[in-house]
Design a protein around this motif. Sequence first.
Motif, PDB file in Angstrom:
ATOM      1  N   GLU A  43      -0.679  -6.641  10.243  1.00 58.73           N
ATOM      2  CA  GLU A  43       1.006  -6.351   9.983  1.00 58.73           C
ATOM      3  C   GLU A  43       0.708  -5.475   8.291  1.00 58.73           C
ATOM      4  N   LEU A  44       0.038  -6.717   7.723  1.00 57.04           N
ATOM      5  CA  LEU A  44       0.337  -6.623   5.965  1.00 57.04           C
ATOM      6  C   LEU A  44      -0.434  -5.288   5.475  1.00 57.04           C
ATOM      7  N   GLU A  45      -1.546  -4.945   6.059  1.00 57.57           N
ATOM      8  CA  GLU A  45      -2.426  -3.758   5.754  1.00 57.57           C
ATOM      9  C   GLU A  45      -1.208  -2.423   5.957  1.00 57.57           C
ATOM     10  N   GLU A  46      -0.895  -2.799   6.993  1.00 58.32           N
ATOM     11  CA  GLU A  46       0.507  -1.335   7.591  1.00 58.32           C
ATOM     12  C   GLU A  46       1.021  -1.361   6.442  1.00 58.32           C
ATOM     13  N   GLU A  47       1.665  -2.553   6.347  1.00 57.69           N
ATOM     14  CA  GLU A  47       3.215  -2.758   5.522  1.00 57.69           C
ATOM     15  C   GLU A  47       2.007  -2.343   3.548  1.00 57.69           C
ATOM     16  N   LEU A  48       0.984  -2.617   3.034  1.00 59.38           N
ATOM     17  CA  LEU A  48       0.230  -1.940   2.094  1.00 59.38           C
ATOM     18  C   LEU A  48       0.687   0.089   1.969  1.00 59.38           C
ATOM     19  N   ALA A  49      -0.413  -0.142   3.893  1.00 58.52           N
ATOM     20  CA  ALA A  49      -0.080   1.559   3.631  1.00 58.52           C
ATOM     21  C   ALA A  49       0.819   2.853   3.014  1.00 58.52           C
ATOM     22  N   ARG A  50       2.072   1.585   3.758  1.00 57.97           N
ATOM     23  CA  ARG A  50       3.367   2.515   4.056  1.00 57.97           C
ATOM     24  C   ARG A  50       3.781   2.161   2.469  1.00 57.97           C
ATOM     25  N   PHE A  51       3.484   0.930   1.592  1.00 60.28           N
ATOM     26  CA  PHE A  51       3.846   0.840   0.251  1.00 60.28           C
ATOM     27  C   PHE A  51       3.646   1.919  -0.656  1.00 60.28           C
ATOM     28  N   TYR A  52       2.041   1.747  -0.546  1.00 54.09           N
ATOM     29  CA  TYR A  52       1.816   2.832  -1.651  1.00 54.09           C
ATOM     30  C   TYR A  52       0.764   3.920  -0.877  1.00 54.09           C
ATOM     31  N   GLN A  53       1.876   4.297   0.044  1.00 49.94           N
ATOM     32  CA  GLN A  53       2.542   5.761   0.512  1.00 49.94           C
ATOM     33  C   GLN A  53       1.361   6.696   1.007  1.00 49.94           C
ATOM     34  N   THR A  54       0.610   5.748   2.088  1.00 48.86           N
ATOM     35  CA  THR A  54      -1.209   6.610   2.224  1.00 48.86           C
ATOM     36  C   THR A  54      -1.359   6.368   3.753  1.00 48.86           C
ATOM     37  N   GLU A  55      -2.167   6.443   4.076  1.00 46.61           N
ATOM     38  CA  GLU A  55      -2.981   6.491   6.228  1.00 46.61           C
ATOM     39  C   GLU A  55      -2.783   4.629   5.892  1.00 46.61           C
ATOM     40  N   SER A  56      -3.711   4.361   5.439  1.00 45.58           N
ATOM     41  CA  SER A  56      -4.187   2.606   5.763  1.00 45.58           C
ATOM     42  C   SER A  56      -4.172   2.294   4.444  1.00 45.58           C
ATOM     43  N   ALA A  57      -4.425   0.504   4.636  1.00 39.62           N
ATOM     44  CA  ALA A  57      -5.115  -0.252   3.349  1.00 39.62           C
ATOM     45  C   ALA A  57      -6.048  -1.589   3.764  1.00 39.62           C
ATOM     46  N   LEU A  58      -7.110  -1.632   3.204  1.00 35.68           N
ATOM     47  CA  LEU A  58      -7.656  -2.384   3.758  1.00 35.68           C
ATOM     48  C   LEU A  58      -8.596  -3.679   2.522  1.00 35.68           C
ATOM     49  N   ILE A  59      -7.681  -4.828   2.681  1.00 36.25           N
ATOM     50  CA  ILE A  59      -7.972  -5.799   1.942  1.00 36.25           C
ATOM     51  C   ILE A  59      -8.880  -6.813   2.211  1.00 36.25           C
ATOM     52  N   PHE A  60      -9.411  -6.712   0.588  1.00 35.22           N
ATOM     53  CA  PHE A  60     -10.714  -7.908  -0.098  1.00 35.22           C
ATOM     54  C   PHE A  60     -10.286  -8.803  -0.762  1.00 35.22           C
ATOM     55  N   ASN A  61     -11.260  -9.873  -1.018  1.00 32.09           N
ATOM     56  CA  ASN A  61     -11.048 -11.117  -1.160  1.00 32.09           C
ATOM     57  C   ASN A  61     -10.031 -11.034  -3.335  1.00 32.09           C
ATOM     58  N   SER A  62     -10.558  -9.932  -3.656  1.00 31.92           N
ATOM     59  CA  SER A  62     -10.461  -9.817  -5.457  1.00 31.92           C
ATOM     60  C   SER A  62     -11.149  -8.352  -5.836  1.00 31.92           C
ATOM     61  N   GLY A  63     -10.221  -8.143  -6.786  1.00 27.93           N
ATOM     62  CA  GLY A  63     -10.172  -6.760  -7.292  1.00 27.93           C
ATOM     63  C   GLY A  63     -12.071  -6.628  -7.379  1.00 27.93           C
ATOM     64  N   TYR A  64     -12.972  -7.497  -7.434  1.00 25.87           N
ATOM     65  CA  TYR A  64     -13.967  -7.384  -7.751  1.00 25.87           C
ATOM     66  C   TYR A  64     -14.769  -7.165  -6.579  1.00 25.87           C
ATOM     67  N   ASP A  65     -14.587  -8.195  -6.192  1.00 26.88           N
ATOM     68  CA  ASP A  65     -15.415  -7.331  -3.793  1.00 26.88           C
ATOM     69  C   ASP A  65     -14.834  -6.129  -3.700  1.00 26.88           C
ATOM     70  N   ALA A  66     -13.500  -5.462  -4.132  1.00 27.51           N
ATOM     71  CA  ALA A  66     -12.953  -4.108  -3.455  1.00 27.51           C
ATOM     72  C   ALA A  66     -14.025  -3.390  -4.489  1.00 27.51           C
TER      73      ALA A  66
END
Length: 391
Positions: free
Chosen positions: A81-104
């Motif tokens: 559900e959080l990834e769905e919220e983030l996708a809406r927040f960042y105005q795109t289709e999808s989001a995938l959570i990573f443990n850190s910016g470095y990991d991403a």
Amino acid sequence: MKHPVGQILSERLAVHQQNGLLRHLTLANQKVDFCSNDYLGFARSSALKLLIHQAHAEQAEPHNGATGSRLLAGQTLLAQELEEELARFYQTESALIFNSGYDANLGLLACLPKDGDTLLTDELIHASMIDGARLSYATRHRFRHNDLEDVEAKLKTARESLKKGQVFVAVESVYSMDGDMAPLQELVDLCEQYGAALLVDEAHATGLYGPNGEGLVVAMGLQDRVLARVHTFGKALGIHGAAVVGPAVLQNYLINFARTFIYTTALPAHSLLAIQCAHQHRKSHADTQVRLQKQLTYFQQRINHSLPNTTWTNSQSPIQCLILPGNDFARQVAHQAQQVGLDVRAILSPTVPAGQERLRLCIHAFNTMEEIDRLVEILQATLAGETIEQD
């Protein structure tokens, strides 16, 4: 027991120390903060802390930890559900959570460009992007920082030499060491002209630009023309974790090929709730960005008046960098500021090129005008060779 390799490690550290590059861990201090990435003050926000605490108290998730990777046992309804919220927040289709910016960044750059592809990177991208590029099997070329002519020349060469491969271009929207911004509109136009895909690290733009802090790409209306954006939550949003956002196919691809996602234990519920709360907090506290801009404008007016003959990077972001050539000189000026209670840090070579050593000053929404006045006065006195009395 002394390990035989210990002597070798000690010798390497000694060389590092002789070169003035030895790092140390130090406890957080009570000095006035002019160095952290907590631009909006969210990391110190009692209101956000309470919001996270309340959300965690109401959460039904029974585990303290994720218990495994998202592909093993760590997938939860909260994460989905959080990834769905983030996708809406960042105005795109999808989001995938990573443990850190470095990991991403590491996962994205290592798996997206493949053998036979070409990866073009700005010479000043984050270390995490550089490391990801090194792990990729793509052919990599660097272009001069924000140099559109160099970008186009390398795009032409890459397109002419490739038969089937894809070309990727990787940049930061706001650069961490200079504080300047990528020419995103022109980069998008060039990428479309030459059939390349643009990847944008929004670490230092997340929370600061766009109507609700969606980043510079959204602020410029380019979200449908950029393949992937990396949003890091440990800077302006004051918490931890990151997400790669973009089209749905990108999320599916990363789930299958990004090793930093596949082979790591997922974030626990508390971290996921913190991400959720920080975004809610940002949407309801737009005044913090207004306050930050006011303090930044005041700082720039003060240095223009009081430090007219100094050299600064071309930055309109909260990252303001005073060039002080030489590691010793930069370290000396930072030390003088620290002696009077200002947390100012020097950035030394080889982190930045020799001759580009600097003070990296971060202006925050919570810095007062009196604190900014004190900072400018100390810099003015130190550069004039005056003796500074400690507070």
